[in-house]
Design a protein around this motif. Structure first.
Motif, short mmCIF file in Angstrom:
data_model
loop_
_atom_site.label_atom_id
_atom_site.label_comp_id
_atom_site.label_asym_id
_atom_site.label_seq_id
_atom_site.Cartn_x
_atom_site.Cartn_y
_atom_site.Cartn_z
N ASP A 122 -2.07 -5.73 -5.00
CA ASP A 122 -1.98 -6.28 -6.41
C ASP A 122 -1.85 -7.79 -6.18
OD1 ASP A 122 -2.20 -4.02 -7.70
OD2 ASP A 122 -0.05 -3.60 -7.64
N ALA A 123 -1.21 -8.25 -5.32
CA ALA A 123 -0.87 -9.78 -4.99
C ALA A 123 -2.32 -10.52 -4.61
CB ALA A 123 0.26 -9.76 -4.08
N ARG A 138 2.94 2.50 -1.33
CA ARG A 138 3.56 1.47 -2.14
C ARG A 138 3.34 0.10 -1.90
NH1 ARG A 138 7.31 5.73 -2.73
NH2 ARG A 138 8.65 4.82 -1.23
N ARG A 158 -0.18 -1.04 -2.25
CA ARG A 158 -0.43 -1.35 -3.56
C ARG A 158 0.13 -2.75 -3.95
NH1 ARG A 158 -0.55 2.78 -8.78
NH2 ARG A 158 -1.30 1.11 -10.10
N ARG A 159 1.27 -2.96 -3.61
CA ARG A 159 2.11 -4.40 -3.98
C ARG A 159 1.28 -5.55 -3.10
NH1 ARG A 159 7.56 -3.95 -1.70
NH2 ARG A 159 7.52 -2.11 -2.92
#
Length: 228
Positions: free
Chosen positions: A10-11, A3, A6-7
Motif C-alpha cells: 500500500d505504501a 498484513r 499489504r501495508r
C-alpha cells in the motif's frame, strides 16, 4: 505476513487485494483485474503451486511471484513449471520483494506483442509460441527464456542478464537451473523446422540465431558415423 506485505505494498502505491487461501484468490481473480500476484506456497486447502497452475490454465498471464521457505532446486523448478515467473525464499526483505515485483511488471509491459524469428512466432499477449501455425508447448519459464533470446536475436545475452530478467536476480540462483531450461528449449526447437537455434557462448551466455538452410539440413540428417 499478509498484513505486513499489504501495508508495505500500500505504501508503495499498489492497490492490494489480500486473501488467505487459494479458492478466495481464484474468486478475487474472477471479480477483479489483477496486474501481478504474490503467492505463498503454503496455503490452506490448495497449495500455491496448484493455485499457479489453475491461474495459468484459466488463460491469465499476469506475473506471479512465489513466496516460500522451500529453497531446493527441485522445489524452485516445480514452482516455476507450475506457472510462477519468479521465486523468493523466506526470510526475505520487503525491499527485495518490492524490487522483484517492479521487475516483473516492467518485463510484462515491455516488448513487442508479437516477435518472429525464423519460422518461430512468439505472441507475448497470449503467451504462446508457434512454428508455421503449430503451437509449441513451452512452460511459462521456457516461454520467457525464448522470448528474451528472440528479442535479442543474433546477439549474445549473458547468463547474468538472463537470470536477472527471468529469475529476478543471479546471486541466489543455481546457474544449473538456467542450463536445464536451455536444454529443455533446445529439445523443443527443432532447428530444421524452425530455422533457428540456441548457441552457447562458453562461460558467457547464449545466442538465438538463424540457421542457414544447408546447416539445418545437416543437423536433421545423421552422419554416417552416427548411423553406424
Amino acid at each position: 505476513m499478509a498484513r505486513l506485505l499489504r501495508r508495505g505494498l500500500d505504501a508503495e502505491g499498489y492497490d492490494v487485494i489480500a486473501v488467505d487461501n487459494g479458492v478466495d484468490a481464484l474468486i478475487a481473480l474472477r471479480d477483479h483485474p489483477v496486474d501481478a500476484m504474490a503467492v505463498d506456497v503454503m496455503l490452506p486447502g490448495m497449495s500455491g503451486f496448484e493455485l499457479c497452475r489453475r491461474v495459468r490454465e484459466s488463460g491469465r498471464t499476469m506475473p506471479i511471484l512465489l513466496l516460500t521457505a522451500r529453497d531446493a532446486v527441485e522445489d524452485r523448478v516445480f514452482g516455476l513449471d507450475s506457472g510462477a515467473d519468479d521465486y523468493l525464499t523466506k526470510p526475505f526483505a520487503f525491499a527485495e520483494l518490492a524490487a522483484r515485483l517492479r521487475a516483473l511488471l516492467r518485463r510484462d509491459a515491455s516488448g513487442k506483442p508479437t516477435l518472429r524469428v525464423g519460422k518461430l512466432t512468439i505472441d507475448s499477449l497470449e503467451h504462446k509460441a508457434s512454428v508455421d501455425g503449430k503451437q509449441v508447448a513451452f512452460s511459462p519459464r521456457e516461454f520467457s527464456l525464448v522470448r528474451l533470446l528472440a528479442t535479442h536475436a543474433g546477439e549474445m545475452v549473458t547468463r547474468s542478464d538472463i537470470l536477472d530478467d527471468i529469475w529476478g536476480g543471479h546471486e541466489h540462483i543455481d546457474q544449473n537451473v538456467l542450463d536445464q531450461y536451455v536444454s529443455y528449449v533446445r529439445r523443443k526447437l527443432d532447428a530444421s523446422a524452425t530455422g533457428i537455434r540456441i548457441t552457447t557462448v562458453r562461460g558467457l551466455g547464449y545466442r538465438l540465431e538463424p540457421v542457414e538452410a544447408h546447416d539445418a539440413a545437416a543437423e536433421a540428417e545423421p552422419s554416417a558415423e552416427q548411423r553406424r
